[in-house]
Design an enzyme around this catalytic site. Structure first.
Site, PDB file in Angstrom:
ATOM      1  CG  ASN A   9     -19.912 100.513  -0.938  1.00 52.81           C
ATOM      2  OD1 ASN A   9     -19.322  99.441  -0.844  1.00 52.81           O
ATOM      3  ND2 ASN A   9     -20.611 101.031   0.058  1.00 52.81           N
ATOM      4  CG  HIS A  95     -21.361 102.910   3.941  1.00 50.64           C
ATOM      5  ND1 HIS A  95     -22.554 102.315   4.293  1.00 50.64           N
ATOM      6  CD2 HIS A  95     -21.494 103.260   2.639  1.00 50.64           C
ATOM      7  CE1 HIS A  95     -23.359 102.306   3.247  1.00 50.64           C
ATOM      8  NE2 HIS A  95     -22.740 102.881   2.222  1.00 50.64           N
ATOM      9  CD  GLU A 167     -23.171 107.041   0.828  1.00 48.93           C
ATOM     10  OE1 GLU A 167     -23.177 106.763  -0.375  1.00 48.93           O
ATOM     11  OE2 GLU A 167     -22.996 106.197   1.718  1.00 48.93           O
ATOM     12  N   GLY A 173     -29.994 102.498  -0.781  1.00 48.02           N
ATOM     13  CA  GLY A 173     -30.568 101.191  -1.106  1.00 48.02           C
ATOM     14  C   GLY A 173     -32.084 101.171  -1.071  1.00 48.02           C
ATOM     15  CB  SER A 213     -31.458 105.692  -4.527  1.00 50.34           C
ATOM     16  OG  SER A 213     -31.784 104.808  -3.471  1.00 50.34           O
ATOM     17  N   GLY A 234     -23.997 102.608  -4.718  1.00 50.97           N
ATOM     18  CA  GLY A 234     -24.081 101.229  -4.245  1.00 50.97           C
ATOM     19  C   GLY A 234     -24.640 100.321  -5.328  1.00 50.97           C
TER      20      GLY A 234
HETATM   21  C1  PEP Z   1     -24.068 103.311  -0.661  1.00 51.15           C
HETATM   22  O1  PEP Z   1     -24.124 102.240  -0.126  1.00 51.15           O
HETATM   23  O2  PEP Z   1     -23.086 104.054  -0.434  1.00 51.15           O
HETATM   24  C2  PEP Z   1     -25.154 103.703  -1.537  1.00 51.15           C
HETATM   25  C3  PEP Z   1     -25.238 104.949  -1.878  1.00 51.15           C
HETATM   26  O3  PEP Z   1     -26.020 102.714  -1.933  1.00 51.15           O
HETATM   27  P1  PEP Z   1     -27.167 102.842  -3.066  1.00 51.15           P
HETATM   28  O4  PEP Z   1     -26.579 103.563  -4.229  1.00 51.15           O
HETATM   29  O5  PEP Z   1     -27.553 101.434  -3.380  1.00 51.15           O
HETATM   30  O6  PEP Z   1     -28.284 103.617  -2.442  1.00 51.15           O
END
Ligand code: PEP
Length: 252
Positions: A9, A95, A167, A173, A213, A234
């Site tokens: 993403n 999301h 998630e 993030g 993450s 992400g």
């Molecule tokens: C996301 O936005 O779906 C996500 C998992 O972000 P990150 O990997 O940066 O935590």
């Protein structure tokens, strides 16, 4: 056997030149990981650039959102038909950034899930609890409510066409990844919900990605868990080597 699915993403990042460079780098390598489904989700205005870079390769792509109505006076919105026109196969729905920053409700997500399936798009439906909810012991309750609200009214057959992404909001993030055990516990709960609300066949078929993450260095231990069928990534999806490292961790 559920085919592992790694999705990137890109959120509201990159410019056209960077999108082309990254998509080309991934498209070049995608065929080396034939047992892994790989897709990226660029900003909508760059989907056409990814389409060009991915042409003739197994790199899939989709949109980060769309609007459930077919057409009309909905300024700023994009329909499922427009995404199909751009060759999209997937769309991310619900999301946490759309839920918590842009105010999307389970009812909004549910309308989009139905519209996506009717159009032939594979929805990746995100669910996940806030840190305060986890600390209050409400994780399963929150997940169940989001599952029931976002996926209401789907037949068993439609449900097999959905991908779920767990998630936890506190892991997105933040660099604070869920432990493999924390992820597996919620994935198991989701699999149980699929059995309770549908049947064993649906529960065995639906892929459940973990997101929050994920990096090349922690992907293998998460993906080793029985009920973790892939990752929604992400930040780490913005660098070709890092994202491909996650794909390699899913490759058997
Ligand atoms: C996301 O936005 O779906 C996500 C998992 O972000 P990150 O990997 O940066 O935590």
């Amino acid at each position: 056997m559920r085919r592992p699915f790694i999705a990137g993403n890109w959120k509201m990042n990159l410019d056209r030149a960077a999108v082309v460079e990254l998509a080309k780098a991934l498209a070049e390598k995608a065929a080396s990981f034939a047992d892994v489904e790989i897709a990226v989700f660029p900003p909508s205005v760059y989907i056409d650039a990814v389409r060009e870079a991915a042409a003739g390769t197994p790199l899939g792509y989709g949109a980060q959102n769309f609007y459930h109505e077919a057409n009309g006076a909905f300024t700023g919105e994009i329909s499922a038909a427009m995404l199909l026109d751009l060759g999209c196969d997937y769309v991310i729905l619900g999301h946490s950034e759309r839920r918590h920053i842009l105010g999307e409700t389970d009812a909004d997500v549910n309308k989009k899930v139905h519209a996506a399936l009717a159009a032939g798009l594979v929805p990746i439906v995100c669910v996940g609890e806030l840190l305060s909810e986890r600390e209050a012991g409400q994780t399963n309750e929150v997940i169940r409510a989001q599952f029931d609200g976002s996926l209401a009214g789907l037949s068993a057959e439609q449900m097999t066409g959905v991908v779920i992404a767990y998630e936890p909001v506190w892991a997105i993030g933040t660099g604070r990844v869920a432990t493999p055990e924390q992820a597996e516990e919620v994935h198991r709960e989701l699999r149980k919900l699929l059995t309770d609300r549908y049947n064993g066949h649906v529960a065995e078929s639906v892929r459940i990605q973990y997101g929050g993450s994920v990096k090349a260095s922690n992907a293998a231990e998460l993906l080793a868990k029985e009920n973790v069928d892939g990752a929604l990534v992400g930040g780490a999806s913005l660098k070709a080597d890092e994202f491909l490292g996650i794909v390699a961790a899913a490759h058997r």
